[in-house]
Write a protein that holds these residues in place. Structure first.
Motif, mmCIF file in Angstrom:
data_model
loop_
_atom_site.group_PDB
_atom_site.id
_atom_site.type_symbol
_atom_site.label_atom_id
_atom_site.label_comp_id
_atom_site.label_asym_id
_atom_site.label_seq_id
_atom_site.Cartn_x
_atom_site.Cartn_y
_atom_site.Cartn_z
ATOM 1 N N VAL A 80 -0.874 -4.777 9.722
ATOM 2 C CA VAL A 80 -1.792 -3.957 8.941
ATOM 3 C C VAL A 80 -1.501 -4.229 7.468
ATOM 4 O O VAL A 80 -0.417 -4.691 7.109
ATOM 5 C CB VAL A 80 -1.670 -2.449 9.251
ATOM 6 N N GLU A 106 -9.105 -7.291 0.678
ATOM 7 C CA GLU A 106 -9.606 -7.302 2.056
ATOM 8 C C GLU A 106 -9.654 -8.724 2.607
ATOM 9 O O GLU A 106 -9.288 -8.955 3.766
ATOM 10 C CB GLU A 106 -10.979 -6.641 2.123
ATOM 11 N N TYR A 116 -6.366 -3.785 9.920
ATOM 12 C CA TYR A 116 -7.070 -2.914 8.988
ATOM 13 C C TYR A 116 -6.314 -2.833 7.670
ATOM 14 O O TYR A 116 -5.174 -3.268 7.568
ATOM 15 C CB TYR A 116 -7.296 -1.510 9.569
ATOM 16 N N SER A 118 -5.257 0.020 4.695
ATOM 17 C CA SER A 118 -5.173 1.453 4.428
ATOM 18 C C SER A 118 -4.559 1.675 3.053
ATOM 19 O O SER A 118 -3.983 0.768 2.447
ATOM 20 C CB SER A 118 -4.361 2.162 5.514
ATOM 21 N N TYR A 133 -14.349 3.047 3.263
ATOM 22 C CA TYR A 133 -13.057 3.545 3.727
ATOM 23 C C TYR A 133 -13.282 4.976 4.191
ATOM 24 O O TYR A 133 -14.097 5.700 3.616
ATOM 25 C CB TYR A 133 -12.010 3.501 2.609
#
Length: 145
Positions: A80, A106, A116, A118, A133
């Protein structure tokens, strides 16, 4: 729409003096110390699994930065990405620089195999929601010193 003149690029060692004021202005719960920043900066530039980007004007002025990293998890069945810091100079906010930095992060996270991206945000929730988001969790922290 981002200012077409602004470009993002990986940070270099010699960018530290321009990023320091942005990092100092970013903090809300800590007061960054210049000596600690100077120690951390070279350790974060060009480190595998870490992304340190700057947003630069054609004149060479740094008006934003982003710091992110990736790590393995069980929950996501792999890597992640976590955006630790995103800061845009107050006079350049609303011009698309944040969007540009996030898009670059990204793309980087995808190339790193992250499931993903975060982040935690105290002040910019609506900005991140416009970028699709979603509010996913409550962020807790405990100061250790």
């Amino acid at each position: 729409m981002p200012d077409q003149q602004i470009r993002t690029r990986p940070a270099r060692l010699d960018d530290a003096d321009q990023v320091w004021p942005l990092a100092h202005a970013f903090a809300t719960s800590f007061t960054p110390e210049h000596a600690a920043f100077n120690t951390a900066w070279p350790q974060l530039v060009d480190v595998p699994g870490t992304l340190l980007l700057v947003a630069e004007t054609p004149e060479g002025n740094i008006v934003g930065y982003l710091l992110a990293s990736t790590h393995l998890t069980f929950l996501a069945n792999g890597r992640v990405a976590w955006i630790e810091e995103l800061m845009v100079d107050e006079f350049h906010r609303g011009s698309g620089i944040g969007r540009l930095l996030i898009a670059h992060a990204e793309d980087w996270a995808t190339s790193e195999g992250a499931a993903y991206v975060s982040l935690a945000s105290r002040r910019a929730g609506p900005f991140y929601q416009t970028l699709n988001y979603e509010d996913s969790a409550v962020f807790f922290k405990k100061n250790l010193h």
